[in-house]
Structures are given as C-alpha cells and as structure tokens.
Design a protein around this motif. Structure first.
Motif, PDB file in Angstrom:
ATOM      1  N   GLU A   1      44.354  13.719  62.313  1.00 61.41           N
ATOM      2  CA  GLU A   1      44.488  14.343  63.625  1.00 61.41           C
ATOM      3  C   GLU A   1      43.648  15.609  63.675  1.00 61.41           C
ATOM      4  O   GLU A   1      43.523  16.330  62.687  1.00 61.41           O
ATOM      5  CB  GLU A   1      45.950  14.731  63.914  1.00 61.41           C
ATOM      6  CG  GLU A   1      46.853  13.595  64.261  1.00 61.41           C
ATOM      7  CD  GLU A   1      48.212  14.089  64.738  1.00 61.41           C
ATOM      8  OE1 GLU A   1      48.390  15.320  64.907  1.00 61.41           O
ATOM      9  OE2 GLU A   1      49.104  13.254  64.923  1.00 61.41           O
TER      10      GLU A   1
ATOM     11  N   ARG B   1      45.026  14.859  68.486  1.00 66.57           N
ATOM     12  CA  ARG B   1      44.389  13.580  68.774  1.00 66.57           C
ATOM     13  C   ARG B   1      44.111  12.829  67.475  1.00 66.57           C
ATOM     14  O   ARG B   1      43.311  13.267  66.651  1.00 66.57           O
ATOM     15  CB  ARG B   1      43.087  13.793  69.548  1.00 66.57           C
ATOM     16  CG  ARG B   1      43.262  14.515  70.872  1.00 66.57           C
ATOM     17  CD  ARG B   1      41.927  14.706  71.582  1.00 66.57           C
ATOM     18  NE  ARG B   1      40.983  15.475  70.767  1.00 66.57           N
ATOM     19  CZ  ARG B   1      39.695  15.609  71.069  1.00 66.57           C
ATOM     20  NH1 ARG B   1      39.191  15.025  72.136  1.00 66.57           N
ATOM     21  NH2 ARG B   1      38.913  16.333  70.285  1.00 66.57           N
ATOM     22  N   GLU B   2      44.764  11.697  67.287  1.00 65.30           N
ATOM     23  CA  GLU B   2      44.496  10.859  66.134  1.00 65.30           C
ATOM     24  C   GLU B   2      43.140  10.174  66.285  1.00 65.30           C
ATOM     25  O   GLU B   2      42.766   9.752  67.389  1.00 65.30           O
ATOM     26  CB  GLU B   2      45.579   9.780  65.984  1.00 65.30           C
ATOM     27  CG  GLU B   2      46.926  10.289  65.546  1.00 65.30           C
ATOM     28  CD  GLU B   2      47.889   9.153  65.265  1.00 65.30           C
ATOM     29  OE1 GLU B   2      47.631   8.026  65.748  1.00 65.30           O
ATOM     30  OE2 GLU B   2      48.887   9.387  64.564  1.00 65.30           O
ATOM     31  N   VAL B   3      42.421  10.033  65.199  1.00 65.59           N
ATOM     32  CA  VAL B   3      41.169   9.277  65.200  1.00 65.59           C
ATOM     33  C   VAL B   3      41.447   7.908  64.605  1.00 65.59           C
ATOM     34  O   VAL B   3      41.744   7.782  63.408  1.00 65.59           O
ATOM     35  CB  VAL B   3      40.073  10.008  64.408  1.00 65.59           C
ATOM     36  CG1 VAL B   3      38.825   9.124  64.276  1.00 65.59           C
ATOM     37  CG2 VAL B   3      39.713  11.317  65.101  1.00 65.59           C
ATOM     38  N   THR B   4      41.357   6.895  65.451  1.00 66.81           N
ATOM     39  CA  THR B   4      41.659   5.524  65.034  1.00 66.81           C
ATOM     40  C   THR B   4      40.475   4.577  65.213  1.00 66.81           C
ATOM     41  O   THR B   4      40.577   3.404  64.879  1.00 66.81           O
ATOM     42  CB  THR B   4      42.846   4.969  65.836  1.00 66.81           C
ATOM     43  OG1 THR B   4      42.545   5.052  67.244  1.00 66.81           O
ATOM     44  CG2 THR B   4      44.117   5.754  65.542  1.00 66.81           C
TER      45      THR B   4
ATOM     46  N   MET C   1      44.925   4.692  77.501  1.00 65.01           N
ATOM     47  CA  MET C   1      43.738   5.261  76.903  1.00 65.01           C
ATOM     48  C   MET C   1      42.842   5.890  77.969  1.00 65.01           C
ATOM     49  O   MET C   1      42.391   5.220  78.896  1.00 65.01           O
ATOM     50  CB  MET C   1      42.929   4.192  76.149  1.00 65.01           C
ATOM     51  CG  MET C   1      41.735   4.765  75.389  1.00 65.01           C
ATOM     52  SD  MET C   1      40.765   3.513  74.525  1.00 65.01           S
ATOM     53  CE  MET C   1      39.972   2.656  75.869  1.00 65.01           C
TER      54      MET C   1
ATOM     55  N   ASN D   1      42.352  12.353  75.438  1.00 61.75           N
ATOM     56  CA  ASN D   1      42.827  11.096  74.855  1.00 61.75           C
ATOM     57  C   ASN D   1      41.741  10.376  74.064  1.00 61.75           C
ATOM     58  O   ASN D   1      41.836   9.160  73.860  1.00 61.75           O
ATOM     59  CB  ASN D   1      43.368  10.187  75.956  1.00 61.75           C
ATOM     60  CG  ASN D   1      44.691  10.667  76.507  1.00 61.75           C
ATOM     61  OD1 ASN D   1      45.730  10.494  75.883  1.00 61.75           O
ATOM     62  ND2 ASN D   1      44.660  11.314  77.662  1.00 61.75           N
ATOM     63  N   CYS D   2      40.727  11.117  73.617  1.00 62.59           N
ATOM     64  CA  CYS D   2      39.660  10.503  72.827  1.00 62.59           C
ATOM     65  C   CYS D   2      40.114  10.323  71.383  1.00 62.59           C
ATOM     66  O   CYS D   2      40.583  11.266  70.751  1.00 62.59           O
ATOM     67  CB  CYS D   2      38.400  11.372  72.884  1.00 62.59           C
ATOM     68  SG  CYS D   2      37.045  10.718  71.888  1.00 62.59           S
ATOM     69  N   HIS D   3      39.948   9.116  70.863  1.00 64.80           N
ATOM     70  CA  HIS D   3      40.372   8.803  69.498  1.00 64.80           C
ATOM     71  C   HIS D   3      39.203   8.317  68.638  1.00 64.80           C
ATOM     72  O   HIS D   3      39.394   7.566  67.688  1.00 64.80           O
ATOM     73  CB  HIS D   3      41.463   7.731  69.523  1.00 64.80           C
ATOM     74  CG  HIS D   3      42.663   8.107  70.328  1.00 64.80           C
ATOM     75  ND1 HIS D   3      43.575   9.042  69.894  1.00 64.80           N
ATOM     76  CD2 HIS D   3      43.088   7.707  71.553  1.00 64.80           C
ATOM     77  CE1 HIS D   3      44.533   9.191  70.809  1.00 64.80           C
ATOM     78  NE2 HIS D   3      44.248   8.396  71.827  1.00 64.80           N
ATOM     79  N   ARG D   4      37.993   8.762  68.954  1.00 64.59           N
ATOM     80  CA  ARG D   4      36.798   8.151  68.382  1.00 64.59           C
ATOM     81  C   ARG D   4      35.898   9.186  67.721  1.00 64.59           C
ATOM     82  O   ARG D   4      35.729  10.293  68.212  1.00 64.59           O
ATOM     83  CB  ARG D   4      36.036   7.453  69.518  1.00 64.59           C
ATOM     84  CG  ARG D   4      34.788   6.734  69.141  1.00 64.59           C
ATOM     85  CD  ARG D   4      34.199   6.079  70.382  1.00 64.59           C
ATOM     86  NE  ARG D   4      35.028   4.978  70.847  1.00 64.59           N
ATOM     87  CZ  ARG D   4      34.893   4.400  72.026  1.00 64.59           C
ATOM     88  NH1 ARG D   4      34.006   4.855  72.893  1.00 64.59           N
ATOM     89  NH2 ARG D   4      35.660   3.392  72.361  1.00 64.59           N
TER      90      ARG D   4
END
Length: 329
Positions: free
Chosen positions: A6, A11-14, A226, A264-267
């Motif tokens: 995070e 924000r988690e990066v998935t 998302m 909400n960006c997870h990238r």
C-alpha cells in the motif's frame, strides 16, 4: 505470497502494466506512449528493450507482493516475436491481458490464447478506412477489423475496443456505440483525451456530453467501483442487427481532473527500458531497476509504491480559481 503493498494513501497495488516496446507500426496522432511522450524509435528493437527473461523475473518478484493482473502494452507489443513465450511464462496467479492495435492478431490470436492470454483490448477509433487512416496514419483498417474477428474466433471474447475521444473522433462515437451494440462479443471503452500527455489542448472535448448522451439512450447504467467508472448498456437500433439481442456495453474512462479516479488507482507501470513509474501522468517519478537483479527489482518496486501520490487531488490541487496547480505544500 505477501499481501499487496500500500502507498501512504491506502491504495493497494494489485496490477502492473508493462510496455514491452516503444516501437509501433502505427503513428496515431494522439499517442503519448504510456505517458512518456512520443519517444518511439526505429522499428528494429533497441538494446535497452527489456528481454523476456527480465520481464518474467520482474513478474516473479512482484508476485511476492500479491500482484493479481498484468497488462502488456507498447508501443505495439505484438512487434515482439517472443510475446507468446512471455505470456506462457507469466506466473499462473496473474490474469494476463493485452492492449494492441490489432494488426497482427490474425495468425497469432489462437497461440496467444493457448499461451494464457485472458483478454485483449484493440485500439479502434473509427469505422471508416479514411477516418481510421486520418487518426492512425495507417492503411491497416481492414487488417484491424480482421484481427478483431480473429480474437473473437480464438475465444478471447469479449474483445474491448479502445477509442480515444477528442475533436477528430467525437463524430464517430455514435457509430462505434451502434457497432458494439450490433455485434456480439464486442465492448467499447471510450477514453477521455489527455492533453497534458498528448499535447494539443485544442483537441479536447467535454466528455460530460458523452456521458449525458449515453445516459439518455442506455437501457441501464452501472457504476464500477474501480475508478468510479460508469458502464452504459445500449441496445442496437438496427432492425437487421446480427447480435444476440443483448445490449452492448460501453464504458467511459475519464481520468482528467478526476480525484476519484486517481484515489482508486491500483497500478504501477513498467517502461520498455526497465523503469518503474507510479503514475501515468508523471515522469518525475521514474526509477530504474538497474541490472534487473531480483534484489534491485524488489527494492525499486517497494520504493515506487511507497512514494505513489494520487495525481489529481494531491500531486495537483485546485486553487481558488478552480485551476489544477502543482501542490507544493
């Protein structure tokens, strides 16, 4: 496998998005080359292009951090002859998708599917050869349409068509919406033009007008968690429609001046030459992974995630005149 990393904004990066090359056989007038600007070189691969082994080493390392999805992009990723091998070697825990101009899908779509490709996005900005050529500087219109058919035949449905909406393409939106409503297996992603990356701010249009029009004609509207995106389900108006009668799905990607999108960006993104970047809109956060050892990859990835900042709302903030300015506080 560890839990996803995070950033300090929770924000988690998935997901990771990997540019396999900056080469492309098209010359689209809106191209920003994954946020790097129009840096495309000659069609022959350069010495600094990530090798297949380096790509897989990176993915094996970030699998430790709970990465669930990888999207391969470019340039045009299908200029890589080893693309199928890269997909085949990608960790099984990751869903693999591809963004392509579609011109090489005929003849390779089945092998890509067999290698483990789950989804494909095809850039298509018009349904007319002349209009298509004006935007892409390519005469490959029929080849792209055939490539989309090849992807459907290979079982990569739904195929998502990517259309950048700006002054030159706004008049084609209605036809593209009807196209996906009339054709089973297709979806449409309308992407807001990003002048801060592509330049030419005079080409920008109000994407809100597209939202309003779709809301008026849609059978139903859904909101994706998302990025707070909206999806519109639209039925064909063609009495001779060849689809199954179900509405087509149209989604709008509208990141410009959108704090919700950035929140909400997870990238995290990987450039073709081995740099990590935490934000599409920024190049002041590029970090090299050096010689691509596992230790260097791991340390750089952890550092990039730790220093990610939502572009709108934090990196940029609204001033008293409702202008987005660099947040220096």
């Amino acid at each position: 496998m560890s839990e996803p990393l995070e950033d300090e904004f929770g924000r988690e990066v998935t997901e990771v998005r990997i540019s396999l090359t900056d080469r492309c056989n098209f010359d689209c007038i809106y191209c920003h080359n994954e946020g790097l600007g129009d840096t495309r070189g000659p069609m022959e691969p350069s010495d600094d292009e990530l090798t297949a082994d380096e790509v897989i080493r990176f993915l094996e390392v970030v699998e430790e951090f709970g990465i669930e999805k990888v999207k391969f992009t470019g340039g045009e990723p299908m200029l890589r002859a080893d693309l199928e091998d890269i997909i085949r070697r990608t960790p099984e825990s990751m869903e693999v998708s591809l963004t392509t101009n579609g011109s090489f899908l005929r003849g390779r779509a089945e092998d890509l599917k067999a290698a483990g490709l789950a989804r494909v996005n095809v850039s298509q900005d018009a349904l007319n050869p002349e209009q298509f050529a004006a935007v892409t500087k390519s005469g490959a219109y029929e080849t792209v349409l055939d490539g989309v058919e090849a992807a459907l035949e290979a079982g990569l449905a739904p195929v998502k068509l990517n259309m950048v909406v700006f002054e030159q393409t706004a008049g084609y939106v209605e036809g593209m919406v009807e196209h996906v409503a009339n054709r089973e297996g297709l979806q449409l992603q309308l992407i807001e033009y990003m002048p801060e990356l592509a330049g030419r701010p005079e080409w920008n249009i109000d994407i809100g007008r597209v939202h309003d029009w779709l809301a008026d004609i849609a059978d139903r509207v859904e909101r994706r968690e998302m990025h707070n995106r909206k999806r519109y389900w639209v039925s064909s108006t063609d009495p001779d429609a060849v689809g199954d009668g179900d509405p087509g799905m149209v989604e709008i990607v509208d990141p410009v001046e959108n704090p919700t999108f950035c929140a909400n960006c997870h990238r995290v993104r990987v450039t073709h030459n081995g740099y990590l970047k935490g934000c599409l809109n920024r190049n002041d956060d590029l970090q090299s992974m050096g010689e691509m050892s596992r230790t260097e990859i791991r340390e750089t990835f952890e550092d990039v995630v730790a220093n990610r900042i939502p572009y709108y709302g934090e990196y940029l903030a609204e001033n008293d005149d409702s202008e987005w300015v660099r947040n220096v506080t």
